[in-house]
Motif scaffolding. Structure first.
Motif, mmCIF file in Angstrom:
data_model
loop_
_atom_site.group_PDB
_atom_site.id
_atom_site.type_symbol
_atom_site.label_atom_id
_atom_site.label_comp_id
_atom_site.label_asym_id
_atom_site.label_seq_id
_atom_site.Cartn_x
_atom_site.Cartn_y
_atom_site.Cartn_z
ATOM 1 N N LYS A 198 -24.513 -34.700 -30.566
ATOM 2 C CA LYS A 198 -23.257 -34.310 -29.924
ATOM 3 C C LYS A 198 -22.118 -34.331 -30.932
ATOM 4 C CE LYS A 198 -20.232 -35.472 -26.048
ATOM 5 N NZ LYS A 198 -20.014 -36.386 -24.892
ATOM 6 N N GLU A 199 -22.131 -35.321 -31.801
ATOM 7 C CA GLU A 199 -21.084 -35.425 -32.825
ATOM 8 C C GLU A 199 -21.129 -34.239 -33.777
ATOM 9 O OE1 GLU A 199 -19.451 -38.541 -36.253
ATOM 10 O OE2 GLU A 199 -21.338 -38.931 -35.205
ATOM 11 N N GLU A 200 -22.342 -33.835 -34.164
ATOM 12 C CA GLU A 200 -22.473 -32.683 -35.060
ATOM 13 C C GLU A 200 -21.977 -31.409 -34.390
ATOM 14 O OE1 GLU A 200 -26.320 -33.844 -37.845
ATOM 15 O OE2 GLU A 200 -26.644 -33.119 -35.800
ATOM 16 N N LEU A 201 -22.283 -31.258 -33.104
ATOM 17 C CA LEU A 201 -21.850 -30.062 -32.380
ATOM 18 C C LEU A 201 -20.333 -30.012 -32.262
ATOM 19 C CD1 LEU A 201 -24.545 -29.941 -29.553
ATOM 20 C CD2 LEU A 201 -24.354 -28.408 -31.513
ATOM 21 N N MET A 202 -19.702 -31.150 -32.136
ATOM 22 C CA MET A 202 -18.239 -31.188 -32.033
ATOM 23 C C MET A 202 -17.580 -30.771 -33.342
ATOM 24 S SD MET A 202 -17.650 -34.679 -29.796
ATOM 25 C CE MET A 202 -15.866 -34.631 -30.028
ATOM 26 N N LYS A 203 -18.329 -30.865 -34.431
ATOM 27 C CA LYS A 203 -17.784 -30.500 -35.739
ATOM 28 C C LYS A 203 -18.242 -29.106 -36.176
ATOM 29 C CE LYS A 203 -17.333 -35.246 -37.438
ATOM 30 N NZ LYS A 203 -17.724 -36.212 -38.484
ATOM 31 N N LYS A 204 -18.697 -28.306 -35.226
ATOM 32 C CA LYS A 204 -19.139 -26.949 -35.530
ATOM 33 C C LYS A 204 -18.153 -25.959 -34.911
ATOM 34 C CE LYS A 204 -23.557 -25.787 -35.300
ATOM 35 N NZ LYS A 204 -24.875 -25.342 -34.757
ATOM 36 N N PHE A 205 -17.777 -24.940 -35.676
ATOM 37 C CA PHE A 205 -16.752 -23.997 -35.241
ATOM 38 C C PHE A 205 -17.241 -22.555 -35.396
ATOM 39 C CE2 PHE A 205 -14.844 -27.924 -36.477
ATOM 40 C CZ PHE A 205 -13.870 -28.151 -35.521
ATOM 41 N N LEU A 206 -16.924 -21.755 -34.405
ATOM 42 C CA LEU A 206 -17.263 -20.329 -34.432
ATOM 43 C C LEU A 206 -15.991 -19.543 -34.714
ATOM 44 C CD1 LEU A 206 -19.332 -18.037 -33.983
ATOM 45 C CD2 LEU A 206 -18.688 -18.081 -31.554
ATOM 46 N N ILE A 207 -15.980 -18.854 -35.838
ATOM 47 C CA ILE A 207 -14.831 -18.048 -36.251
ATOM 48 C C ILE A 207 -15.217 -16.573 -36.125
ATOM 49 C CG2 ILE A 207 -13.126 -17.630 -38.036
ATOM 50 C CD1 ILE A 207 -13.301 -20.593 -37.090
ATOM 51 N N VAL A 208 -14.558 -15.876 -35.222
ATOM 52 C CA VAL A 208 -14.929 -14.497 -34.921
ATOM 53 C C VAL A 208 -13.863 -13.538 -35.433
ATOM 54 C CG1 VAL A 208 -15.609 -12.870 -33.128
ATOM 55 C CG2 VAL A 208 -16.050 -15.325 -32.817
ATOM 56 N N GLY A 209 -14.227 -12.694 -36.376
ATOM 57 C CA GLY A 209 -13.327 -11.642 -36.830
ATOM 58 C C GLY A 209 -13.620 -10.373 -36.044
ATOM 59 N N LEU A 210 -12.599 -9.838 -35.390
ATOM 60 C CA LEU A 210 -12.818 -8.627 -34.601
ATOM 61 C C LEU A 210 -12.623 -7.377 -35.447
ATOM 62 C CD1 LEU A 210 -11.127 -9.413 -31.158
ATOM 63 C CD2 LEU A 210 -13.455 -9.893 -31.959
ATOM 64 N N GLY A 211 -13.429 -6.369 -35.135
ATOM 65 C CA GLY A 211 -13.344 -5.105 -35.849
ATOM 66 C C GLY A 211 -14.376 -4.136 -35.310
ATOM 67 N N ASN A 212 -14.434 -2.980 -35.929
ATOM 68 C CA ASN A 212 -15.434 -1.975 -35.581
ATOM 69 C C ASN A 212 -16.388 -1.795 -36.749
ATOM 70 O OD1 ASN A 212 -14.603 -1.010 -32.904
ATOM 71 N ND2 ASN A 212 -12.759 -0.278 -33.938
ATOM 72 N N ILE A 213 -17.671 -1.660 -36.443
ATOM 73 C CA ILE A 213 -18.666 -1.516 -37.498
ATOM 74 C C ILE A 213 -18.638 -0.096 -38.067
ATOM 75 C CG2 ILE A 213 -20.174 -3.307 -36.594
ATOM 76 C CD1 ILE A 213 -21.895 -1.093 -35.349
ATOM 77 N N GLY A 214 -19.096 0.023 -39.296
ATOM 78 C CA GLY A 214 -19.177 1.341 -39.928
ATOM 79 C C GLY A 214 -18.141 1.510 -41.022
ATOM 80 N N SER A 215 -18.503 2.243 -42.072
ATOM 81 C CA SER A 215 -17.635 2.425 -43.237
ATOM 82 C C SER A 215 -16.335 3.150 -42.897
ATOM 83 C CB SER A 215 -18.380 3.185 -44.338
ATOM 84 O OG SER A 215 -18.827 4.444 -43.857
ATOM 85 N N LYS A 216 -16.342 3.993 -41.880
ATOM 86 C CA LYS A 216 -15.136 4.748 -41.530
ATOM 87 C C LYS A 216 -14.020 3.848 -41.019
ATOM 88 C CE LYS A 216 -14.913 7.136 -37.718
ATOM 89 N NZ LYS A 216 -15.143 8.099 -36.613
ATOM 90 N N TYR A 217 -14.378 2.636 -40.566
ATOM 91 C CA TYR A 217 -13.375 1.707 -40.035
ATOM 92 C C TYR A 217 -13.030 0.586 -41.006
ATOM 93 C CZ TYR A 217 -14.561 3.870 -35.542
ATOM 94 O OH TYR A 217 -14.779 4.762 -34.526
ATOM 95 N N GLU A 218 -13.725 0.534 -42.129
ATOM 96 C CA GLU A 218 -13.665 -0.628 -43.015
ATOM 97 C C GLU A 218 -12.243 -1.012 -43.420
ATOM 98 O OE1 GLU A 218 -15.527 -2.117 -47.295
ATOM 99 O OE2 GLU A 218 -16.196 -0.248 -46.377
ATOM 100 N N ASN A 219 -11.421 -0.048 -43.764
ATOM 101 C CA ASN A 219 -10.075 -0.342 -44.263
ATOM 102 C C ASN A 219 -8.977 -0.009 -43.263
ATOM 103 O OD1 ASN A 219 -10.686 -1.364 -46.935
ATOM 104 N ND2 ASN A 219 -11.369 0.718 -47.414
ATOM 105 N N THR A 220 -9.324 -0.027 -41.982
ATOM 106 C CA THR A 220 -8.321 0.249 -40.953
ATOM 107 C C THR A 220 -7.635 -1.043 -40.511
ATOM 108 O OG1 THR A 220 -9.926 0.029 -39.136
ATOM 109 C CG2 THR A 220 -9.656 2.215 -40.111
ATOM 110 N N ARG A 221 -6.446 -0.894 -39.947
ATOM 111 C CA ARG A 221 -5.667 -2.058 -39.502
ATOM 112 C C ARG A 221 -6.409 -2.837 -38.414
ATOM 113 N NH1 ARG A 221 -2.100 2.237 -40.187
ATOM 114 N NH2 ARG A 221 -0.577 1.903 -41.877
#
Length: 209
Positions: free
Chosen positions: A18-41
Motif C-alpha cells: 500500500k505504501e508503494e502504491l501511494m508513492k506511484k503517480f500517473l502523469i498523462v500528457g494529452l495530445g493526438n497521435i501521428g506525425s501531422k499533430y506532433e508540433n501542434t499546440r
C-alpha cells in the motif's frame, strides 16, 4: 518469507505494498497521435511528458491504449502516459492505466493545453470543469469525477472568432518554438514536484509563472 514475497517468487509478479502504491503517480500528457499533430499546440501534453522522459533517460514503449515510460525519482515512481486514443477519447486510456497500475485518482496529473492562458504560463488546479476541452471532458466522464489534478500550459488565444480548432491544431510559430526551449524544462520540474512535494506546494511554487 511473507505471502507477498512468496507470490512474487512463485509467479514472477511483483506485488506492491500500500505504501508503494501511494508513492506511484500517473502523469498523462494529452495530445493526438501521428506525425501531422506532433508540433501542434494541442499536443503540448505529449511534448511535456517527452521532455520529462528525456531528462530521466527513459523511453516510451507502445502498450495498450498508449505509449508508456516509467522512472523512479526521490523514492517515487512516475508512470508517463501518452494516450493513443486521440484527444477526444483520452479517458479510456487514463482509466485503463489507473486500474492497471493501481494508482488512485489523487495521484494522477493531466497535462494539457489551454487557450485561456497566455502562452508559456502554467497553471495547476486540484479539480474543476473540463472548460470546453474535449480531452478533459472525456476523462471526467470515464472517471466519473472532476476531482483530479490538471496542469494547464497556456498556448494563448491569438485567433479570430470561430478559428479555435484551427489555432490549437496549428503548429507553433518561430517565436513560440524558441520560447518552448526554456518553458519545457520548467514544465518537467512541475511534474516531479507534483510527485515529491505535493500538489499544494507545487501550485504555490509554479502557478502563473
Amino acid at each position: 518469507m511473507d505471502l507477498r514475497n512468496l507470490f512474487s517468487v512463485l509467479f514472477g509478479i511483483k506485488v506492491e505494498t500500500k505504501e508503494e502504491l501511494m508513492k506511484k503517480f500517473l502523469i498523462v500528457g494529452l495530445g493526438n497521435i501521428g506525425s501531422k499533430y506532433e508540433n501542434t499546440r494541442h499536443n503540448i501534453g505529449f511534448k511535456i511528458v517527452d521532455e520529462v522522459a528525456e531528462e530521466h533517460k527513459v523511453t516510451f514503449e507502445t502498450e495498450k491504449l498508449g505509449d508508456v515510460a516509467t522512472f523512479r525519482f526521490k523514492g517515487r515512481t512516475f508512470v508517463l502516459l501518452k494516450p493513443s486514443t486521440f484527444m477526444n477519447l483520452s479517458g479510456k486510456s487514463v482509466k485503463y492505466w489507473m486500474d492497471k497500475e493501481k494508482i488512485s485518482v489523487e495521484n494522477i496529473l493531466i497535462v494539457t493545453d489551454d487557450v485561456n492562458i497566455d502562452f508559456g504560463t502554467v497553471r495547476l488546479k486540484a479539480k474543476g470543469s473540463a472548460g470546453g476541452h474535449n480531452g478533459l471532458k472525456d476523462i471526467q466522464e470515464k472517471l466519473n469525477t472532476q476531482q483530479y489534478a490538471r496542469f494547464r500550459f497556456g498556448v494563448g488565444g491569438n485567433y479570430s472568432k470561430g478559428r479555435q480548432v484551427d489555432f490549437v491544431l496549428g503548429e507553433w510559430n518561430k517565436e513560440e518554438t524558441s520560447q518552448l526551449i526554456e518553458r519545457l524544462p520548467v514544465s518537467a520540474k512541475i511534474i516531479t514536484s507534483f510527485g515529491t512535494a505535493g500538489l499544494a506546494n507545487t501550485m504555490n511554487a509554479f502557478n502563473g509563472k
